[in-house]
Write a protein that holds these residues in place. Structure first.
Motif, PDB file in Angstrom:
ATOM      1  N   SER A  11     -11.657 -18.884 -15.095  1.00  0.00           N
ATOM      2  CA  SER A  11     -10.642 -17.842 -14.925  1.00  0.00           C
ATOM      3  C   SER A  11     -11.252 -16.448 -14.933  1.00  0.00           C
ATOM      4  O   SER A  11     -10.876 -15.592 -14.121  1.00  0.00           O
ATOM      5  CB  SER A  11      -9.589 -17.947 -16.038  1.00  0.00           C
ATOM      6  OG  SER A  11      -8.877 -19.145 -15.949  1.00  0.00           O
ATOM      7  N   THR A  25      -3.118  -8.030 -11.769  1.00  0.00           N
ATOM      8  CA  THR A  25      -3.670  -9.379 -11.908  1.00  0.00           C
ATOM      9  C   THR A  25      -2.891 -10.188 -12.927  1.00  0.00           C
ATOM     10  O   THR A  25      -2.558 -11.365 -12.689  1.00  0.00           O
ATOM     11  CB  THR A  25      -5.149  -9.304 -12.330  1.00  0.00           C
ATOM     12  OG1 THR A  25      -5.902  -8.654 -11.307  1.00  0.00           O
ATOM     13  CG2 THR A  25      -5.726 -10.698 -12.560  1.00  0.00           C
ATOM     14  N   ARG A  29      -0.790 -13.401 -11.822  1.00  0.00           N
ATOM     15  CA  ARG A  29      -1.269 -14.661 -12.399  1.00  0.00           C
ATOM     16  C   ARG A  29      -0.108 -15.462 -12.974  1.00  0.00           C
ATOM     17  O   ARG A  29       0.017 -16.662 -12.731  1.00  0.00           O
ATOM     18  CB  ARG A  29      -2.301 -14.366 -13.486  1.00  0.00           C
ATOM     19  CG  ARG A  29      -2.708 -15.577 -14.311  1.00  0.00           C
ATOM     20  CD  ARG A  29      -3.660 -15.201 -15.416  1.00  0.00           C
ATOM     21  NE  ARG A  29      -4.168 -16.372 -16.090  1.00  0.00           N
ATOM     22  CZ  ARG A  29      -5.210 -16.373 -16.901  1.00  0.00           C
ATOM     23  NH1 ARG A  29      -5.854 -15.241 -17.136  1.00  0.00           N
ATOM     24  NH2 ARG A  29      -5.618 -17.480 -17.481  1.00  0.00           N
ATOM     25  N   ALA A 213      -4.069 -18.474 -11.002  1.00  0.00           N
ATOM     26  CA  ALA A 213      -2.779 -18.898 -11.542  1.00  0.00           C
ATOM     27  C   ALA A 213      -2.729 -20.409 -11.737  1.00  0.00           C
ATOM     28  O   ALA A 213      -2.286 -20.908 -12.782  1.00  0.00           O
ATOM     29  CB  ALA A 213      -1.650 -18.439 -10.622  1.00  0.00           C
TER      30      ALA A 213
END
Length: 305
Positions: A11, A25, A29, A213
């Motif tokens: 990640s 972000t 996500r 995600a």
């Protein structure tokens, strides 16, 4: 569990590769993850029933902490690097016992007291507060943000733990509610940190955000939540160490991030503190001591001889 830890390590790399600001972000996500989680949560609800009102409230509260964690962690990645920020966020293993002590009056183990100074020294070295070499002007701010992320992570784990202590209500529905709550929390915080920037995101960045995600939110947490229930504490504690180590290795190999001597020593101390706080070696000794000669000859589930 191992696959979940690997997804969390990846990640941080995906965040850096996406190249989108921290608030945007964090929101995307969670928002993209919610789209994937909703049908899964509805399927779980049809099979096992819906969450109780208390379960929903606990999940929403946990999601608020998770949203704070994601924004602070993403910003930390850009300041101190993907590897170091992932090491810093593991201060959650210190935050969780502290919250349990303060709120639930649970006793603090001796290994926690040993781990705490190791963690503090390690964090100081990573951030350049206790420095052996020059680490750059952004190291202190990045370290502070990493610590805030770790606190948010620890609060999330604590609230999730409290919410599922009395009754197991599945894993998909709580994760969906918490992720939605994290998305809203991140969007609110974004209004005070420069707003969201949804335009100008290129196709490659969208690809990395979608992967973030699905891997970092949906797959990672489902694997960790399910795996931690099925594994013995020894294995769970040991696998927890894999995440920061993998993050440092992947950041060096993929992003070319290099640590100073002080940061390398500090990161090592943080990983060591995580091991001590989880009682890895002590738990292993107990597991080996508990095994009796001939155990391997008995079929699983058979009565002792």
């Amino acid at each position: 569990m191992l696959a979940g830890a690997l997804c969390l390590s990846i990640s941080a790399i995906l965040v850096k590769l996406a190249g989108v600001d921290a608030a945007t972000t964090a929101v995307l996500r969670c928002a993209i993850a919610v789209i994937a989680l909703v049908p899964l949560a509805l399927f779980e609800r049809r099979r096992h029933g819906g969450l109780s009102r208390a379960g929903i409230l606990w999940a929403i509260a946990a999601g608020i902490a998770l949203g704070i964690d994601y924004i602070a962690w993403t910003a930390s990645i850009y300041l101190v690097g993907a590897g170091v920020s992932t090491v810093l966020v593991n201060v959650q293993v210190i935050v969780l016992p502290l919250l349990a002590l303060l709120v639930d009056r649970e006793r603090v183990s001796a290994r926690f007291l040993i781990a705490l100074p190791l963690m503090l020294i390690g964090v100081g070295l990573v951030g350049g507060i206790v420095t052996l070499t020059e680490v750059g002007d952004s190291a202190v701010l990045g370290t502070v943000l990493g610590l805030i992320a770790g606190i948010g992570y620890g609060v999330y784990m604590f609230l999730t733990r409290r919410g599922t202590r009395r009754k197991a209500e599945g894993t998909l529905q709580p994760l969906a509610w918490a992720t939605a709550s994290a998305a809203v929390t991140s969007a609110i915080i974004a209004q005070f940190t420069g707003g969201l920037h949804l335009t100008g995101i290129g196709p490659k960045s969208w690809m990395y955000l979608i992967a973030l995600a699905l891997l970092g939110q949906v797959v990672a947490w489902l694997l960790i939540n399910r795996g931690s229930v099925r594994l013995v504490p020894t294995m769970t504690a040991s696998l927890l160490l894999i995440q920061p180590v993998l993050a440092l290795v992947l950041a060096a190999l993929i992003l070319g991030e290099m640590l100073t001597l002080g940061q390398a020593i500090g990161a090592g101390l943080v990983v060591l503190a995580v091991a001590v706080a989880n009682g890895v070696w002590r738990l292993r000794r107990r597991s080996h001591a508990a095994r009796r000669p001939g155990d391997e000859l008995r079929a699983p589930g058979s009565a002792p001889l």
